[in-house]
Design a protein around this motif. Structure first.
Motif, PDB file in Angstrom:
ATOM      1  N   UNK A 109       0.945  -1.175  -0.026  1.00  0.00           N
ATOM      2  CA  UNK A 109      -0.029  -0.122  -0.020  1.00  0.00           C
ATOM      3  C   UNK A 109       0.958   1.391   0.010  1.00  0.00           C
ATOM      4  N   UNK A 110       0.557   2.130  -1.111  1.00  0.00           N
ATOM      5  CA  UNK A 110       1.543   3.252  -1.223  1.00  0.00           C
ATOM      6  C   UNK A 110       0.408   4.401  -1.012  1.00  0.00           C
ATOM      7  N   UNK A 111       0.756   5.348  -0.065  1.00  0.00           N
ATOM      8  CA  UNK A 111       0.039   6.725   0.387  1.00  0.00           C
ATOM      9  C   UNK A 111       0.424   7.608  -1.130  1.00  0.00           C
ATOM     10  N   UNK A 112      -0.862   7.783  -1.708  1.00  0.00           N
ATOM     11  CA  UNK A 112      -0.765   8.843  -2.875  1.00  0.00           C
ATOM     12  C   UNK A 112      -1.138  10.181  -2.907  1.00  0.00           C
ATOM     13  N   UNK A 113      -2.005  10.286  -1.606  1.00  0.00           N
ATOM     14  CA  UNK A 113      -2.686  11.701  -1.537  1.00  0.00           C
ATOM     15  C   UNK A 113      -3.033  11.572   0.115  1.00  0.00           C
ATOM     16  N   UNK A 114      -2.538  12.880   0.539  1.00  0.00           N
ATOM     17  CA  UNK A 114      -3.051  13.338   2.018  1.00  0.00           C
ATOM     18  C   UNK A 114      -3.523  14.833   2.050  1.00  0.00           C
ATOM     19  N   UNK A 115      -4.578  14.944   2.787  1.00  0.00           N
ATOM     20  CA  UNK A 115      -5.055  16.426   3.025  1.00  0.00           C
ATOM     21  C   UNK A 115      -5.513  16.290   4.399  1.00  0.00           C
ATOM     22  N   UNK A 116      -4.822  17.021   5.504  1.00  0.00           N
ATOM     23  CA  UNK A 116      -5.242  16.680   6.794  1.00  0.00           C
ATOM     24  C   UNK A 116      -5.296  15.424   7.239  1.00  0.00           C
ATOM     25  N   UNK A 117      -6.421  15.082   7.777  1.00  0.00           N
ATOM     26  CA  UNK A 117      -6.634  13.712   8.429  1.00  0.00           C
ATOM     27  C   UNK A 117      -7.109  12.664   7.365  1.00  0.00           C
ATOM     28  N   UNK A 118      -7.258  12.960   6.083  1.00  0.00           N
ATOM     29  CA  UNK A 118      -7.882  12.112   5.086  1.00  0.00           C
ATOM     30  C   UNK A 118      -6.708  11.811   4.078  1.00  0.00           C
ATOM     31  N   UNK A 119      -6.797  10.712   3.485  1.00  0.00           N
ATOM     32  CA  UNK A 119      -5.750  10.183   2.404  1.00  0.00           C
ATOM     33  C   UNK A 119      -6.420   9.141   1.447  1.00  0.00           C
ATOM     34  N   UNK A 120      -5.497   8.812   0.613  1.00  0.00           N
ATOM     35  CA  UNK A 120      -5.944   7.733  -0.314  1.00  0.00           C
ATOM     36  C   UNK A 120      -4.522   6.888  -0.382  1.00  0.00           C
ATOM     37  N   UNK A 121      -4.521   5.563  -0.472  1.00  0.00           N
ATOM     38  CA  UNK A 121      -3.642   4.458  -0.484  1.00  0.00           C
ATOM     39  C   UNK A 121      -3.985   3.934  -1.736  1.00  0.00           C
ATOM     40  N   UNK A 122      -2.889   3.569  -2.643  1.00  0.00           N
ATOM     41  CA  UNK A 122      -2.937   2.663  -3.642  1.00  0.00           C
ATOM     42  C   UNK A 122      -2.612   1.225  -3.181  1.00  0.00           C
ATOM     43  N   UNK A 123      -3.326   0.349  -3.328  1.00  0.00           N
ATOM     44  CA  UNK A 123      -3.210  -1.198  -2.836  1.00  0.00           C
ATOM     45  C   UNK A 123      -3.197  -2.138  -3.928  1.00  0.00           C
ATOM     46  N   UNK A 124      -2.140  -3.071  -3.550  1.00  0.00           N
ATOM     47  CA  UNK A 124      -2.254  -4.247  -4.706  1.00  0.00           C
ATOM     48  C   UNK A 124      -1.761  -5.431  -3.701  1.00  0.00           C
ATOM     49  N   UNK A 125      -2.417  -6.393  -3.956  1.00  0.00           N
ATOM     50  CA  UNK A 125      -2.284  -7.887  -3.172  1.00  0.00           C
ATOM     51  C   UNK A 125      -1.884  -8.694  -4.243  1.00  0.00           C
ATOM     52  N   UNK A 126      -0.769  -9.513  -4.064  1.00  0.00           N
ATOM     53  CA  UNK A 126      -0.276 -10.593  -4.825  1.00  0.00           C
ATOM     54  C   UNK A 126      -0.136 -11.755  -4.198  1.00  0.00           C
ATOM     55  N   UNK A 127       0.075 -12.998  -5.054  1.00  0.00           N
ATOM     56  CA  UNK A 127       0.372 -14.022  -4.379  1.00  0.00           C
ATOM     57  C   UNK A 127       1.190 -14.908  -5.529  1.00  0.00           C
ATOM     58  N   UNK A 128       2.334 -15.190  -5.276  1.00  0.00           N
ATOM     59  CA  UNK A 128       3.645 -15.640  -6.218  1.00  0.00           C
ATOM     60  C   UNK A 128       3.567 -14.638  -7.212  1.00  0.00           C
ATOM     61  N   UNK A 129       3.590 -13.502  -7.183  1.00  0.00           N
ATOM     62  CA  UNK A 129       3.778 -12.552  -8.310  1.00  0.00           C
ATOM     63  C   UNK A 129       2.374 -12.156  -8.980  1.00  0.00           C
ATOM     64  N   UNK A 130       1.353 -13.037  -8.780  1.00  0.00           N
ATOM     65  CA  UNK A 130       0.258 -12.772  -9.411  1.00  0.00           C
ATOM     66  C   UNK A 130      -0.972 -11.786  -8.671  1.00  0.00           C
ATOM     67  N   UNK A 131      -1.283 -10.767  -9.298  1.00  0.00           N
ATOM     68  CA  UNK A 131      -1.992  -9.786  -8.708  1.00  0.00           C
ATOM     69  C   UNK A 131      -3.513 -10.439  -8.590  1.00  0.00           C
TER      70      UNK A 131
END
Length: 143
Positions: A109-131
């Motif tokens: 999970x990468x935090x891509x946006x933050x403004x005050x207490x609110x933000x957005x995370x770009x998230x990716x889950x994988x198993x053995x390299x497969x999304x």
């Protein structure tokens, strides 16, 4: 690399068994990103009912594991220590594969946006390299 074991993770986020869904953090930068892992065991409580004939990890729990990984990144920022990161929304979610007992789930999970207490995370889950899941997770940091 900044790694954390489960005890160190619990010093940052408030989740506990049976709802703590990350076993370790491989690397993280406070306020920027976290990379974690969940070893999926057949003994997980949710497998008793999802599904008895074919054990599959519920997609919403994969999203929760991704959110907890992002919470490590956002709650390790000094001004957020001791607080809670709440879900604000899920956008652009795609389930692309299934997670089974015995899988090692990689959570990024990468935090891509933050403004005050609110933000957005770009998230990716994988198993053995497969999304298996991608999503944008909106969060709000609160008391």
């Amino acid at each position: 690399m900044n790694s954390l074991n489960v005890e160190q993770i619990q010093e940052i986020i408030p989740h506990r068994h049976p709802f703590l869904l990350i076993d370790k953090i491989e690397d993280y930068v406070p306020g920027e990103y976290a990379i974690g892992y969940k070893g999926v065991s057949y003994h997980e409580d949710f497998f008793r009912g999802h599904f008895p004939q074919k054990a599959v990890m519920p997609g919403v729990l994969i999203l929760e594991a991704l959110a907890q990984t992002g919470a490590v990144a956002i709650l390790s920022v000094p001004e957020n220590q001791g607080k809670i990161a709440f879900f604000g929304g899920v956008q652009k979610c795609r389930f692309k594969g299934m997670v089974f007992p015995g899988d090692q789930l990689k959570l990024e999970t990468k935090i891509i946006k933050r403004k005050g207490p609110v933000g957005v995370g770009e998230a990716v889950a994988t198993v053995n390299g497969k999304v298996v899941v991608t999503a944008e997770l909106t969060f709000m940091v609160g008391e």
